[in-house]
Design a protein around this motif. Structure first.
Motif, PDB file in Angstrom:
ATOM      1  N   ILE A 157       0.833  -1.203   0.000  1.00 52.32           N
ATOM      2  CA  ILE A 157       0.000   0.000   0.000  1.00 52.32           C
ATOM      3  C   ILE A 157       0.861   1.244   0.000  1.00 52.32           C
ATOM      4  N   LEU A 158       1.900   1.259   0.861  1.00 49.39           N
ATOM      5  CA  LEU A 158       2.774   2.429   0.939  1.00 49.39           C
ATOM      6  C   LEU A 158       3.477   2.680  -0.392  1.00 49.39           C
ATOM      7  N   GLY A 159       3.952   1.621  -1.035  1.00 46.68           N
ATOM      8  CA  GLY A 159       4.629   1.770  -2.323  1.00 46.68           C
ATOM      9  C   GLY A 159       3.701   2.285  -3.405  1.00 46.68           C
ATOM     10  N   ALA A 160       2.473   1.744  -3.451  1.00 42.41           N
ATOM     11  CA  ALA A 160       1.507   2.181  -4.464  1.00 42.41           C
ATOM     12  C   ALA A 160       1.135   3.639  -4.272  1.00 42.41           C
ATOM     13  N   LEU A 161       0.909   4.047  -3.028  1.00 42.76           N
ATOM     14  CA  LEU A 161       0.551   5.436  -2.750  1.00 42.76           C
ATOM     15  C   LEU A 161       1.713   6.373  -3.066  1.00 42.76           C
ATOM     16  N   THR A 162       2.929   5.940  -2.751  1.00 40.94           N
ATOM     17  CA  THR A 162       4.102   6.780  -3.019  1.00 40.94           C
ATOM     18  C   THR A 162       4.294   6.998  -4.513  1.00 40.94           C
TER      19      THR A 162
ATOM     20  N   VAL B  44      -7.870   4.986   6.306  1.00 45.36           N
ATOM     21  CA  VAL B  44      -7.001   4.643   5.174  1.00 45.36           C
ATOM     22  C   VAL B  44      -7.338   5.524   3.975  1.00 45.36           C
ATOM     23  N   GLY B  45      -8.636   5.785   3.766  1.00 52.90           N
ATOM     24  CA  GLY B  45      -9.032   6.708   2.704  1.00 52.90           C
ATOM     25  C   GLY B  45      -8.474   8.095   2.929  1.00 52.90           C
ATOM     26  N   ALA B  46      -8.380   8.500   4.203  1.00 54.09           N
ATOM     27  CA  ALA B  46      -7.814   9.811   4.529  1.00 54.09           C
ATOM     28  C   ALA B  46      -6.321   9.858   4.213  1.00 54.09           C
ATOM     29  N   VAL B  47      -5.613   8.780   4.547  1.00 54.70           N
ATOM     30  CA  VAL B  47      -4.182   8.723   4.224  1.00 54.70           C
ATOM     31  C   VAL B  47      -3.986   8.734   2.714  1.00 54.70           C
ATOM     32  N   ASN B  48      -4.846   7.996   2.004  1.00 55.90           N
ATOM     33  CA  ASN B  48      -4.801   8.017   0.543  1.00 55.90           C
ATOM     34  C   ASN B  48      -5.033   9.429   0.023  1.00 55.90           C
ATOM     35  N   SER B  49      -5.961  10.133   0.645  1.00 57.01           N
ATOM     36  CA  SER B  49      -6.225  11.521   0.255  1.00 57.01           C
ATOM     37  C   SER B  49      -5.012  12.401   0.504  1.00 57.01           C
ATOM     38  N   MET B  50      -4.316  12.153   1.609  1.00 57.04           N
ATOM     39  CA  MET B  50      -3.108  12.929   1.922  1.00 57.04           C
ATOM     40  C   MET B  50      -2.010  12.654   0.899  1.00 57.04           C
ATOM     41  N   PHE B  51      -1.847  11.391   0.540  1.00 56.72           N
ATOM     42  CA  PHE B  51      -0.785  11.015  -0.380  1.00 56.72           C
ATOM     43  C   PHE B  51      -1.086  11.450  -1.809  1.00 56.72           C
ATOM     44  N   VAL B  52      -2.288  11.091  -2.289  1.00 57.31           N
ATOM     45  CA  VAL B  52      -2.604  11.247  -3.706  1.00 57.31           C
ATOM     46  C   VAL B  52      -3.523  12.432  -3.967  1.00 57.31           C
ATOM     47  N   GLY B  53      -4.647  12.491  -3.217  1.00 54.41           N
ATOM     48  CA  GLY B  53      -5.595  13.574  -3.455  1.00 54.41           C
ATOM     49  C   GLY B  53      -4.994  14.938  -3.235  1.00 54.41           C
ATOM     50  N   SER B  54      -4.293  15.109  -2.106  1.00 52.27           N
ATOM     51  CA  SER B  54      -3.695  16.406  -1.807  1.00 52.27           C
ATOM     52  C   SER B  54      -2.513  16.720  -2.714  1.00 52.27           C
ATOM     53  N   SER B  55      -1.883  15.666  -3.246  1.00 46.42           N
ATOM     54  CA  SER B  55      -0.749  15.918  -4.131  1.00 46.42           C
ATOM     55  C   SER B  55      -1.181  16.571  -5.435  1.00 46.42           C
TER      56      SER B  55
END
Length: 393
Positions: A200-205, A323-334
């Protein structure tokens, strides 16, 4: 549609590339800072009502932008005051974005049977991209046809329609019953889960770096107006070319699953995206730029489907909000931070070189991830999907 219309309006008012970056900053800061708290709240609250509230508040932003671009305001307010108003509404939109991502991610899992999660993730991504294509295309043409103000009026009407339609979703049960869990403890659990899972961390990164440095959506207005001389219609074409490649690919994957050798396919797709963005940055021809963006959309579509499928399959039901929030931080906010990076880089180096450098950073990141993250490189989701299918509903 609203995002690209505001980008066009702000650049038309200022003719300053950095102003496009400020739009990204105004949306990134609240989206990033509020995302962890949003994840905690989403896991504790009923999802349908929370989603309804988000859309209702978003309608206020749409109406505010419609009002700020009216003749009465433009004739009585200075350009700076109008810009401050737009930036304020975008900031408020960033707060809402922190809640939108985790709420939708959690709500889909409560609506769709587990055995069809992968296919549902593909359709969900395809629907979003489809709206992206249609919105981008219509936005450019509507600006040229009826102007920014009336285009924003149409957007406000569509948001109100969405508010009505969401009541067709029934209320869903709250799965996280830990009422005594503090906000900080909840945040730690969500972050620990993501950072302990290398896949998950690798995919989000990968997605974060690609969007942050490789994306160029925020400065499409610069390319359309100054580099390619294509005007508002060309602006719409550029946005639509990127998204249309994604939607075609994602619709295809609903019938042709890409779950075998998932990790390798993810790495290849992000690498291909970086190559296409370098070609786009170097292009001075509209047709070549459109082809490069279309192909980058194809690769982006593959990576998006894979990322969403990984998250849906590997996230426990009671942690989807966090987890959706972390995804938002990684990808959505980027997306928003990437808009700032694009605006600043375009100001310093010029738009073409900024995109070329961003594509190069993306290639370096993919290469590094290939050698450093064995779990992601060798990921195959076939067994995970078979297990979910055995579980049934």
């Amino acid at each position: 549609m609203q995002f690209i219309v505001i980008e066009w309006q702000v650049y038309a008012l200022t003719n300053d590339k950095l102003s496009l970056g400020i739009i990204g900053l105004c949306e990134f800061l609240p989206a990033f800072l509020f995302a962890p708290f949003a994840g905690h709240i989403v896991d504790k609250k009923e999802k349908r009502n929370l989603f309804t509230l988000c859309i209702a508040l978003f309608s206020l932003i749409s109406f505010g932008l419609f009002w700020l671009t009216s003749e009465a305001i433009e004739s009585s307010w200075t350009v700076n005051y109008i810009l401050y108003g737009i930036y304020s509404l975008v900031f408020f939109g960033g707060v809402l974005r922190a809640f939108f991502g985790p709420t939708i991610f959690s709500l889909i899992a409560l609506i769709v049977p587990k055995k069809i999660y992968p296919n549902a993730a593909t359709w969900s991504s395809s629907t979003w991209k489809g709206a992206n294509v249609f919105g981008a295309l219509c936005g450019g043409f509507l600006i040229a046809w009826i102007g920014v103000h009336y285009t924003l009026g149409i957007i406000f009407s569509l948001v109100m329609l969405a508010l009505i339609l969401v009541f067709g979703i029934k209320k869903k049960p709250v799965l996280n019953k830990k009422t005594n869990e503090s906000v900080m403890d909840s945040l730690k659990v969500g972050l620990r889960f993501v950072f302990n899972d290398k896949v998950i961390l690798g995919a989000l990164t990968l997605d974060m770096i690609a969007v942050l440095f490789g994306g160029a959506v925020a400065i499409f207005a610069v390319f359309a107006k100054d580099v390619l001389g294509a005007g508002p219609r060309g602006f719409g074409y550029l946005n639509a070319a990127l998204s249309s490649g994604s939607i075609i690919t994602m619709v295809a994957t609903t019938y042709l699953p890409i779950t075998k050798n998932t990790g390798k396919k993810l790495l290849i797709s992000v690498f291909g995206f970086g190559i296409c963005m370098i070609i786009f940055g170097a292009s001075k021809l509209l047709w070549l730029s459109l082809v490069a963006l279309f192909l980058s959309g194809v690769f982006d579509g593959v990576s998006m489907v894979i990322r969403q499928t990984i998250l849906q399959l590997k996230t426990p039901d009671d942690m989807r909000g966090r987890v959706g929030a972390v995804n938002s931080m990684f990808v959505g906010s980027s997306n928003e931070l990437g808009a700032l990076e694009s605006g600043v880089a375009a100001k310093l180096f010029g738009a073409p070189l900024a995109v070329i450098l961003g594509g190069t950073v993306t290639l370096i990141t993919v290469t590094t991830m290939h050698f450093k993250n064995k779990s992601l490189r060798e990921l195959d989701l076939t067994k995970d999907i078979e297990e979910h299918q055995k579980d049934g509903v």
